[in-house]
Structures are given as C-alpha cells and as structure tokens.
Write an enzyme that holds these catalytic residues in place. Structure first.
Site, short mmCIF file in Angstrom:
data_model
loop_
_atom_site.label_atom_id
_atom_site.label_comp_id
_atom_site.label_asym_id
_atom_site.label_seq_id
_atom_site.Cartn_x
_atom_site.Cartn_y
_atom_site.Cartn_z
N CYS A 1 0.79 -1.23 0.00
CA CYS A 1 0.00 0.00 0.00
C CYS A 1 0.83 1.29 0.00
CB CYS A 1 -0.96 0.00 1.19
SG CYS A 1 -1.88 -1.55 1.31
N HIS B 1 -3.84 7.73 6.01
CA HIS B 1 -3.94 6.42 5.36
C HIS B 1 -5.34 5.85 5.65
CE1 HIS B 1 -2.53 2.89 3.33
NE2 HIS B 1 -2.56 2.12 4.39
N HIS C 1 -10.04 1.50 -0.70
CA HIS C 1 -8.60 1.32 -0.52
C HIS C 1 -8.04 0.81 -1.84
CE1 HIS C 1 -4.72 0.73 0.93
NE2 HIS C 1 -4.90 -0.10 1.95
#
Lengths: 280, 425
Positions: free
Chosen positions: B175, B311, B345
């Site tokens: 990520c 995040h 995401h």
C-alpha cells in the site's frame, strides 16, 4: 550534457546459488568462467521442481517462521546477512533495496492454483507472503531495522535498476545502503509464461565514495549511456544473471567495465576498480 | 589502474522542491480530476455492492467502469489486461498523455524516467490463465504474453506508450508503492540522472485481493468507515493516476502551462515498522519516523502542515495506531481526514490517489472531510479527535499538505506537497 558518474565503494558481497554458499565459493566458480564480459554467466541451473528442496539457511528467523518463509525470502536474507557481515555493518543501520524480476514463483503458483480451485481456502499467511516486498518485510522484522526499504522490479533489467536505486539512495543520504537481488525458477503452468531463471540470491553493501566513508575493498562507478539498439535487449537467462556478470568482473581482481541494459535506449555502465587486498 | 575511490564524487545537491506541472487520477468516482473533486465536494461515494466476482460474503468495492470495453491501442495489444486498460484510461485524462509526450520531446527520451507503483500488477491475467489452462497444463495462447505476468507489466506498458527511454522501474511495496515512487524519482532527478519523471500507480480488482484480504479478516461488509467507532475493515478498490515531476530550473517550465498554481513535491520520508507483515507497529513508531523525515527534508515544522490525508483504511488497528502517531506529532490546528470512504482502498495506487487529493486541496484551498465517519471513535486521543475533520473545510489558504501510506511488511511513506505563495487562485 553528459550523464553524471555515481562513485560507490563496495563494502560487502553475499551470494547464494546451487553449490555456491558465499562469495569465496562464487569467486572460485566465476574465475573459472573465461567468457567475455558481456556473455551470460554459466550458473549451474536448478533442476525443475527442486526449489522446494533447496532452502538457504538464515539466522534471522525462528524455526517455525523459517519453515513457512518463501524460498526467495530465505535467499534474500542469506545473501543480505553475508554482505552485512563482510561490510562489518549492522543490518539495523542500513536502508535497503530488494530487487526481483519475477518475485516468488512458488507463492504465485500456489495463489493462482488455489483461486482457480477453491478460493475460500486461500491461506492468509501465504497471501501476505505474496507481496513483492515480502523479503524486505521479513528482513526489516528479523533485524529490527526501521530504516527505509523498497522492493523493485524491472523485469529483464531489474538488477541494473536495483543497483541504480541503491546508488541514488547512498549518494542522497551520504550513507551505506544494502542491495539484495534474487530470483527463482518457476513451477507448474507458470513455466510456460515466465522467463527461465536460476535459483540465485546476491547482495551488495555500497557506500558513496566520499571522504570519511568506509573504503571497503573496491569501487563501482556508474554512468548511464545512450545506446542505439534495433529492439529491446533479450530477456536472457534471467536478470539476476546481470548481477552475476558484475560479480564475475569483480572476481577477476582487474579493473573492468560491465554494461547493464536499463531500457532499450539506455545502458548502465559499471566501471570496477579493485583494491589490492580484496577479501575471498 | 589504482583504486578510484579517492576521486571526488559527482556532487549531489541538497533536495529541492520539484514542480509538478501535470497530474491526473481516475478511480471509482470517475475518470479525471474534476470527477474526483465533484465527488469529494458533494459527498458522493464511488463505493457500491460487489459486482466484480463471486465472493460469497457481502462487501462494497470501488470499481472503475468501462474497462471491459476499452481495448488498448493495436500496437500495444501485447500488454492487454485489466490493469493496463485502467492505466490506459487514466493516462488519457486531464491532458496528461500529451504533456508527458511533450516532456519526452523537450528533455530527450533518455532524460525522462518512469517510476510506477503497483501491488497487483497484472496478476488478474495470471489468475485467469490458471482458470483456462490447456490440457497440457500451459497458459492458453491468448495469455501467453510474458511481459504481463510479472510485477513490471504496468511500467513496461507505460514506458512504451509514452516513448521514454530513461530509467524505468516498478515499486511494489503493497500500500505504500505509489507514494514511494515520488521519493525514488526525486532522488533520480537530484542525482542528475534525468530531468523529469513520470510517477504514479495503478492497481486493479482481482481475485487475489478479494480472497486474500478476506482471509486476513480485513474486509468490511459495509462501505468502509475510517476512524469510526464501529469501523470493521476496508473496501477494496481500483484506481490509476500519474504525476509529472520536473527538475526545478526555469527552462524546464517553458513547455508547460503556467496558468495554474505551481504545486511541488517538497518532502518525503520512508521507514519500516520492523514489527509484523500484516499489522502495524503498536505505537506507530515507523509512521512517526516517516512523517518526521518528510518534514525535515521539506524544511518544515509540524505546525506548517495545513492538511494531512490520512492512510485511514478503516481497519481497527491501522486507524488506532495512526491516530496516536498523528496526535503525538501535530498541533490541534491541523486538519486531517481519510478519503477512503469515497475511493475505497486502492492498495498499490493509494499513494497516487491520495497525493492527487492533496494536490486538489492545495489548488482549491479546500480540504475534504471523512466520508462514513459518523461517530468518531471516542477511544482515539482527544487531540486527534480535534484534528480529524468529518466534513469539508474551507476558508484558509493552504500551503502544505501531507499524505501518508502504510503498507504490508510495515513499509511506510509520507509525502509533503506544497503550493507556491502568490500566483493564480
């Protein structure tokens, strides 16, 4: 404007392959290989399906973790430990670059096979081990290293880009950096769709060649060079072999130069100078 | 020949803030920057009930529509797969492809680098091949294209599309992938290897991520709720986006539009958690290191940051740890939000998507809230609760924005973007 030259000192080397457990053994094999500088290195190929049987040792993982770790993670950790030890530097101090052309093909095969047959049985451990930065993750966890770590790929020019990334990091931080490169043979259906590879892991610890930096036992100077090629460089017997060409040149204890393709129109020239009392 | 290690090295100048003359993003809310800005302003999420695959459990996804009917240009057909179709759709938005081709012309092909992030790459195509193996157990002929069955498929495709010949490589650190590319490209430029770099990232929906994240218990059955008291996991999504970074010399701006405010990459910081492959450091120590490093490189103090795009994945652990880390470093005047309620995401593309949201905010002097955070978790530090904005904020000139991306393996990256003072509003 001509391309800048990036001057590095070479502080440590690690190698693991079939029949080669460290740099001293690698040197002996490489010195016996008298092919030209740009020819592929003859590393003994792993027989198909043997990757599971050949798992390099590492001191960094407890036994259960070691059993569950992907082969490429063990390859990377083994080579990295060797290089840090030769450099006399603590792993926890070093930012790292992990480079692999195709990643762990055992895990990729497992994931695709399970997804095709019974996806609800996908193992969570194998899933988080399938990320390209698994070796980077295991390394930083195993050594308690909170320095930056990256995981890169550039298919058939991966090693050259990994070396370039390590060089720019070392020069920008004015500090040593660890480079780890590894690849493995494919199994199953992946054999038909991936480039053949040896089971090979190698690592270098490099520092910028600035006053006050440890000098190690040799220098690598890097410079990009524009080239005219009619088509892309051949994929060849996989890319970590490009690293082996560099190691062969280093093994010779003679100054030399190796050209590593970056893109169809650009090479990375690595010029090597060896100090008189090199190890191994 | 004597050892060369005494030769003075090529001098590496200190880091400077790199102009970003072009950038674009495509995600579940639509293609291009305006679609994202409109969605952020109107509170319209891009998430909907999963219609991508047969995952037997309920979940919401962020899917980019139209990819099934969007083939690649014929001369690039060898690269065809969902991830590269999304890459192709994304690069055509906001005039980005034209601007990049102009940069290649202006600087020379070998002076433009391509550094792209992805976690999926084209694994969806490899999964498909395994579903359609020949009787001999080989890939079917239409999928026997070696260039796509490895992590570098995306960057290889984009390089060929734009005609660049500079260093071209892929960052695949889960990520944090398409955040780290900004840092890596900045170093290439700083060392004088190239004059410009195409950075960004593309990740696409595929069975690996669905079943993988589900097996880890990290996927929510509802649209994700970052920092909410009842948050219970992520919403998987796909996206693609790019930015053009250039060397900060006057002549490099000559070929680009100067009508827009000048935005820059002014700092970056990277670290490792050294804790666990799929859970963050319990005190967020790695995250703090990355943010602190970014501030130092940018020459900024924590109080100089006007907005942080968190995040904020909506897992119990990430949000808990991130809240602590932010509260420890920043003053209460900070505005912070997570935008994953809009985009989902996007994994390897998250760094780029959220960089783009920071750039949108700096351009508009406006920051988004936190969609689907209906009841901020009272367990979070009070200082963080004051910083977390659940609704959009305006009325303050924004100079500096930070974006954080924390990936599996404890791989952390923090980026700082800045807007030049003065100039067009």
């Amino acid at each position: 404007m001509s391309a800048p030259v990036l001057h590095l000192n070479l502080l440590g080397i690690g190698v693991w392959a079939e029949g080669i457990g460290n740099w001293a053994e690698a040197r002996a094999t490489l010195l016996a290989d008298t092919a030209a500088a740009d020819a592929p290195v003859a590393v003994q190929p792993a027989a198909a399906g043997t990757s599971a049987a050949h798992r390099p040792p590492t001191t960094l993982l407890p036994p259960t973790e070691r059993r569950r770790a992907p082969t490429t993670v063990l390859l990377a950790l083994n080579a990295a430990e060797q290089a840090c030890s030769m450099a006399g530097l603590s792993p926890a101090e070093l930012p790292s670059v992990f480079a692999s052309s195709q990643g762990d093909l055992d895990i990729m095969h497992y994931i695709c096979e399970v997804l095709a047959e019974s996806p609800e049985h996908l193992s969570p451990t194998k899933f988080h081990n399938s990320v390209h930065n698994a070796a980077s993750g295991y390394w930083t966890i195993g050594t308690g290293c909170m320095q930056a770590s990256t995981a890169v790929s550039a298919w058939s020019t991966t090693f050259a880009h990994g070396l370039l990334e390590a060089a720019t990091q070392a020069l920008c931080a004015d500090a040593p950096v660890l480079l780890v490169a590894y690849d493995m043979p494919a199994v199953g259906p992946l054999v038909s769709a991936t480039d053949p590879s040896d089971l090979l892991g190698m690592a270098l610890v490099v520092s910028p060649a600035t006053p006050g930096m440890p000098q190690g036992w040799g220098g690598i100077s890097l410079q990009t060079q524009v080239v005219e090629r009619p088509q892309a460089p051949p994929a060849a017997a996989l890319d970590t072999a490009a690293g082996m060409r560099l190691l062969r040149a280093l093994a010779g204890d003679q100054p030399g130069q190796v050209a590593l393709p970056l893109t169809p129109g650009l090479d990375l020239l690595a010029s090597l100078a060896i100090a008189p009392a090199s190890p191994g | 020949m004597p050892t060369d290690s005494c030769t003075p090295p090529h001098p590496v100048p200190p880091a400077s803030a790199l102009p970003i003359p072009a950038w674009t993003v495509t995600c579940a809310v639509g293609a291009g920057r305006q679609a994202l800005l409109d969605a952020l302003r109107t509170g319209r999420s891009g998430l909907h009930v999963n219609d991508f695959n047969a995952l037997p459990l309920p979940t919401y996804i962020g899917r980019v529509s139209g990819l099934e009917d969007l083939p690649l240009p014929p001369d690039l057909a060898a690269w065809d797969c969902r991830n590269n179709r999304l890459a192709w759709l994304a690069i055509q938005q906001d005039g980005f492809l034209e601007q990049v081709r102009a940069a290649v012309q202006h600087h020379g092909a070998h002076r433009v680098a391509v550094v792209l992030g992805t976690s999926t790459s084209s694994i969806g195509a490899t999964e498909e091949a395994y579903r359609r193996l020949t009787p001999e157990g080989r890939f079917p002929p239409d999928l026997l294209r070696r260039e796509i069955h490895n992590p570098h498929s995306l960057a290889g495709f984009v390089r060929e599309l734009i005609g660049a010949q500079g260093p071209t490589y892929t960052v695949a650190t889960a990520c944090s992938s398409s955040a780290k590319v900004f840092a890596q490209a900045e170093r290439l430029i700083r060392c004088g290897l190239v004059d410009a770099a195409v950075v960004g990232g593309v990740d696409s929906l595929c069975d690996s991520v669905f079943y993988g994240f589900h097996s880890l218990g990290l996927v929510s059955p509802q649209p994700c709720r970052p920092f909410d008291a009842r948050r219970d996991g992520i919403s998987l999504a796909e996206a693609g986006g790019y930015a053009l970074l250039v060397r900060p010399a006057a002549e490099d701006m000559a070929h680009t539009s100067v009508a827009a405010p000048v935005l820059r990459l002014s700092g970056h910081g990277e670290s490792s958690d050294a804790h666990h492959m799929s859970t963050p450091h319990p005190q967020g120590l790695g995250a703090r290191l990355a943010m602190t490093q970014a501030l130092k490189l940018a020459g900024l103090r924590a109080q100089d940051i006007d907005y942080i795009n968190l995040h904020g994945t909506a897992t119990r652990k990430n949000d808990e740890v991130e809240a602590q880390a932010i509260a420890a470093l920043f003053p209460p005047t900070l505005r912070a939000s997570s935008t994953k309620g809009w985009t989902g995401h996007t994994l390897g593309a998250a760094g780029m998507v959220e960089a783009a949201i920071c750039l949108l905010g700096l351009s508009e002097n406006w920051t988004p809230g936190t969609l689907y955070c209906d009841e901020p978790d009272p367990e979070m530090p009070p200082a963080f609760q004051a910083m977390l904005k659940t609704t959009a904020q305006a009325g303050r000139e924004l100079r500096h924005a930070m974006s954080n991306s924390f990936g599996f393996g404890g791989n952390n990256c923090s980026l700082i973007f800045s807007r030049d003072p003065g100039g067009p509003a």
